[in-house]
Write a protein that holds these residues in place. Structure first.
Motif, short mmCIF file in Angstrom:
data_model
loop_
_atom_site.label_atom_id
_atom_site.label_comp_id
_atom_site.label_asym_id
_atom_site.label_seq_id
_atom_site.Cartn_x
_atom_site.Cartn_y
_atom_site.Cartn_z
N THR A 93 -0.53 5.17 -1.02
CA THR A 93 -1.86 5.07 -0.34
C THR A 93 -1.43 5.61 1.09
O THR A 93 -2.49 5.84 1.84
CB THR A 93 -2.83 3.77 -0.15
N GLY A 140 -6.04 0.45 -4.77
CA GLY A 140 -4.34 0.89 -4.77
C GLY A 140 -4.36 2.71 -5.58
O GLY A 140 -4.79 3.82 -4.78
N ALA A 154 0.66 -0.98 0.21
CA ALA A 154 -0.25 -0.35 0.06
C ALA A 154 0.28 0.76 -0.65
O ALA A 154 0.17 2.41 -0.69
CB ALA A 154 -0.93 -0.11 1.48
N PHE A 197 -5.11 -4.10 -3.84
CA PHE A 197 -4.41 -3.30 -3.50
C PHE A 197 -3.58 -3.07 -4.89
O PHE A 197 -4.01 -1.49 -5.81
CB PHE A 197 -3.79 -2.90 -2.50
#
Length: 464
Positions: A225, A279, A213, A274
């Motif tokens: 993220t 994502g 992530a 993700f």
């Protein structure tokens, strides 16, 4: 009676030990024996033994994050928030005297029973899981932020573009160590959220998911993220692992489930989510937040500072405070220490302001409050907002508005004067440790906020 207790809060600094002290005094005052295990930032202290648990007639768990309850199965267990452990210690002991406490009947089952006064006994599981991750994340942010701040303060050379640390210098190496500490932030946050949900099998999938992530290269984004993705990864990994743990599998496969099957399937599931689905959208949200913070001018800065200052003071270390604190800590890692600067001021204003208030108008406070004011002032110097709790508990209608206004004013002054903070903590201690930029205005903002709080609360006290 013989009682045992466990206290723990998300940061493991103040609430943990305040609750332990209150429970100990309350039990002893009513003629009971009690031993309290604290699960603070330095680990478990005063650990309960199996024999002590066996002999105990009751267990109190006052926690703001997940605590393993399996060792207390078969005992009368009262689970409350850590704040209730501080404010309602006497009532908790009284519950055991009345026999008004349920028995914990199965491993990790929830304890049910009558509620206390107007407060829920157990925090939301989502909140507890989140705070478990945050509590493990904070040391990494502290180390990273402090090392970066020290390297810039002591090894930086002024240039037209700001402080620059020469390549190949010792301070540049220290800077890189600080940056390395920051890289662990999101995986640790994710891993221990998942651990709180699914126990040890959730740790690896949570950390792997958090790493994916945080690295946009996995899903074709220039940015990761951030902390939002880390939170999502932790919860996804935790619940995926918990689902897999609940599946019926052949007996011959059961031994390898926790060490092979669950970690692999959990890690692949959260990573795939993700990489292929969420994502990019979450990274877009983080890029938008960064753009918003970079573009803040004038009134928008003032509004943000006011909101953060009010949240920090409102419940003095409680859930609302922690949301603002976590936002500031995350923004340090995202390259926005100017968000943590106002928070660092707001954190210390309530205890310092009330300490000063008792010095300025001793006649309006009881002797106990005057002593509490001295303790609050000392706690404020090292950035512990909880020092204001005794005053707010006694007189919430006058104290809480006063500390909120003072923290808001201090935060606005800090924001407008460019105060930054490179570590997730507050109070004069962060300036002493060279973690703050624009130190004079940091102290000026604190002084203004403290003055507003002290004068306002004394004015309101004078009208009672």
């Amino acid at each position: 009676m013989r009682l045992v207790a466990v206290t723990s809060c998300p940061t493991g600094i103040a609430h943990t030990y305040m609750a332990a002290e209150k429970l100990t005094k309350a039990a002893q005052a009513r003629g009971h024996q009690i031993k309290v295990e604290t699960q603070g930032s330095i680990g478990v202290e005063n650990r309960l033994t199996d024999e002590e648990i066996r002999q105990a007639e009751g267990v109190i768990i006052a926690a703001g994050k997940g605590v393993d309850k399996d060792r207390f199965v078969g005992k009368r267990v009262l689970e409350v928030s850590v704040a209730d452990g501080i404010k309602l210690a006497d009532q908790l002991i009284e519950r055991f005297e009345r026999g008004d406490v349920p028995v914990l009947e199965g491993p990790s089952s929830e304890v049910q029973g009558p509620k206390l006064a107007t407060r829920a006994e157990v925090k939301s599981p989502i909140y507890q899981n989140l705070m478990n991750g945050v509590s493990y994340m904070i040391p990494f942010v502290v180390v990273g932020g402090l090392l970066i701040a020290l390297s810039l303060a002591l090894g930086g050379e002024p240039t037209p573009k700001g402080l620059v640390i020469p390549q190949g210098s010792m301070w540049n190496t220290i800077l890189q160590v600080g940056v390395a500490s920051f890289t662990f932030m999101v995986p640790i946050l994710s891993g221990f959220i998942a651990y709180s949900i699914a126990d040890r099998p959730g740790l690896a999938p949570g950390m792997v998911g958090g790493y994916v992530a945080a690295n946009g290269s996995f899903f074709g984004s220039a940015a990761g993220t951030g902390f939002i993705g880390g939170i999502v990864a932790g919860f996804v990994a935790g619940y995926v692992v918990r689902f897999i743990k609940g599946l019926r599998v052949p007996r011959m496969i059961q031994p390898v489930m926790p060490i092979l099957v669950i970690p692999i399937l959990g890690s692949l599931a959260v990573s795939a989510l993700f990489i292929f689905v969420i994502g990019r959208p979450i990274a877009g949200v983080m890029e938008g937040l960064t753009a918003f913070l970079n573009g803040m001018q004038g009134s928008s800065k003032v509004i943000l500072a006011m909101v953060l200052g009010a949240m920090i003071a409102f419940d003095m270390g409680g859930p609302v405070n922690k949301v603002a604190f976590m936002f500031g800590a995350a923004m340090i890692a995202e390259g926005h220490p100017e968000v943590m600067g106002p928070i660092a001021v707001a954190i210390c204003v309530p205890p310092l302001g009330l300490g000063v208030a008792t010095m300025l108008a001793r006649s309006r406070y009881s002797s106990e409050e005057v002593e509490a004011g001295k303790a609050a002032f000392a706690m404020g110097l090292v950035g512990i907002t909880e020092g204001a709790i005794p005053f707010a508990a006694r007189d919430p209608l006058r104290v809480i508005p006063s500390i909120m206004v003072g923290s808001m004013v201090g935060a606005v002054v800090a924001m407008l004067s460019g105060v930054t903070d490179h570590v997730p903590h507050g109070g004069p201690i962060v300036a002493v440790l060279q973690a703050v930029d624009n130190v004079p205005m940091f102290f000026a903002a604190v002084a203004v906020g403290v003055a507003v709080t002290a004068l306002m609360v004394n004015l309101l006290k004078g009208r009672q």
